[in-house]
Design an enzyme around this catalytic site. Structure first.
Site, PDB file in Angstrom:
ATOM      1  N   ASP A  78      47.533  32.808  44.211  1.00  0.00           N
ATOM      2  CA  ASP A  78      48.986  32.986  44.295  1.00  0.00           C
ATOM      3  C   ASP A  78      49.374  33.001  45.774  1.00  0.00           C
ATOM      4  O   ASP A  78      48.997  32.107  46.527  1.00  0.00           O
ATOM      5  CB  ASP A  78      49.403  34.249  43.528  1.00  0.00           C
ATOM      6  N   HIS A 100      48.732  31.674  34.928  1.00  0.00           N
ATOM      7  CA  HIS A 100      48.792  31.867  36.385  1.00  0.00           C
ATOM      8  C   HIS A 100      47.722  32.800  36.926  1.00  0.00           C
ATOM      9  O   HIS A 100      47.313  32.673  38.076  1.00  0.00           O
ATOM     10  CB  HIS A 100      50.177  32.414  36.753  1.00  0.00           C
TER      11      HIS A 100
END
Length: 327
Positions: free
Chosen positions: A108, A305
């Site tokens: 991320d 994610h």
């Protein structure tokens, strides 16, 4: 009140001074250094599975709480969270750990920090691993203007720009925040763009888990740990990273379209919105052009994610395999 999880077998905790910042690190094992950089809204705990896997494979795995996060904390001024500060923290941490070079992995927001560390200081990076977020060279447009043009003012990164607004929303009920954010961006949730509805907040764009409960990879204890790690710190430091998007673009003008030249690996879930949106396939095809030493990207079916948490075994295997190629 929930307790921090400092009892993971083989994982040690301590503080080191890195360039004037008192940094909390979780570490395991010994051997060549592998630095693990978390994303938003996370902390060292995001790497709990890889810390032990890397240690068992013969490496010294270190997961810091990055600037502004959890036990590390950081300055109050938003301008102290630029990409140059963040990559500087990585180099200072390598110095504090007396490591001339390291493999740097980031997930991320940690991925741009890892990529830029490799870009700016290739002499200190043996290899770079990006999870979820691929390397994106500096483009020709100011980032927030490009985001507004493509996704509107409701796009979550634009919503995060206003000081105090998202800070208050996310801090109001941290347990709900972590539950919704971790579930909604996972491969278990319905697909949906993170666009804030008119008059609403970021969490309104995040799906809640079904009545049947959390997905198998995420436990109530995991949520407790994240809540405890953020207690007393809140979300302003982490949100300040987003408030430097345009400043980062200005500061990196000398690296316009510059490639990352060190050995590289990219890992992502095929249900991650970062790479499954419009133009994603073309972006992945172009990735080797901007990272010429890139290995074949690893795409994890059904994964969202939170790659290293959703698919810990597969991520650890790919990471260790890549590092062993460098040894």
């Amino acid at each position: 009140m929930a307790l921090r999880d400092d009892d993971l077998p083989g994982v040690r905790h301590r503080y080191v001074t890195a360039g004037g910042l008192r940094v909390h690190i979780a570490e395991a094992g010994s051997g060549p250094l592998v630095l693990l950089l978390h994303g938003f809204p996370e902390c060292w705990y995001s790497w709990r599975h890889q810390l032990t896997a890397l240690a068992e494979a013969g490496y010294h795995a270190v997961a810091p709480d990055q600037r502004g996060y959890a036990r590390t904390g950081g300055p109050a001024e938003a301008g102290q969270y630029t990409i140059l500060h963040l990559t500087g923290d990585v180099i200072a941490l390598l110095d504090a750990l007396e490591a001339p070079r390291a493999v740097v992995a980031g997930h991320d927001w940690g991925a741009p920090v890892a990529w830029h560390t490799a870009l700016l200081r290739p002499d200190r990076v043996r290899g770079v691993i990006g999870l979820s977020v691929p390397y994106r060279p500096r483009g020709s447009s100011r980032p927030t203007a490009a985001m507004r043009a493509a996704l509107g003012d409701g796009f979550y990164m634009i919503y995060f720009q206003e000081p105090g607004v998202a800070d208050a929303e996310l801090g109001r009920d941290p347990r709900q925040t972590f539950t919704r954010v971790l579930y909604s961006a996972s491969g278990d949730a319905p697909a949906g763009a993170p666009v804030v509805p008119p008059g609403g907040g970021f969490l309104d764009a995040c799906a809640a888990p079904p009545a049947s409960g959390l997905p198998a990879w995420l436990t109530s204890h995991d949520i407790d740990v994240f809540v405890a790690e953020y207690a007393g710190r809140g979300f302003t430091g982490p949100l300040n990273w987003y408030r430097n998007l345009d400043r980062n673009w200005e500061l990196t003008a000398a690296w316009h379209h510059a490639p990352v030249t060190v050995p590289a690996l990219f890992i992502a879930g095929d249900r991650d919105l970062v790479i499954s949106g419009p133009g994603a396939a073309e972006m992945l095809a172009r990735l080797r052009a901007v990272a010429p030493a890139l290995r074949d990207p690893v795409l994890l079916p059904g994964c969202g994610h939170w790659t290293q948490q959703e698919r810990p075994g597969e991520v650890s295997k790919a990471v260790i395999g890549f590092i062993r190629e460098l040894d």
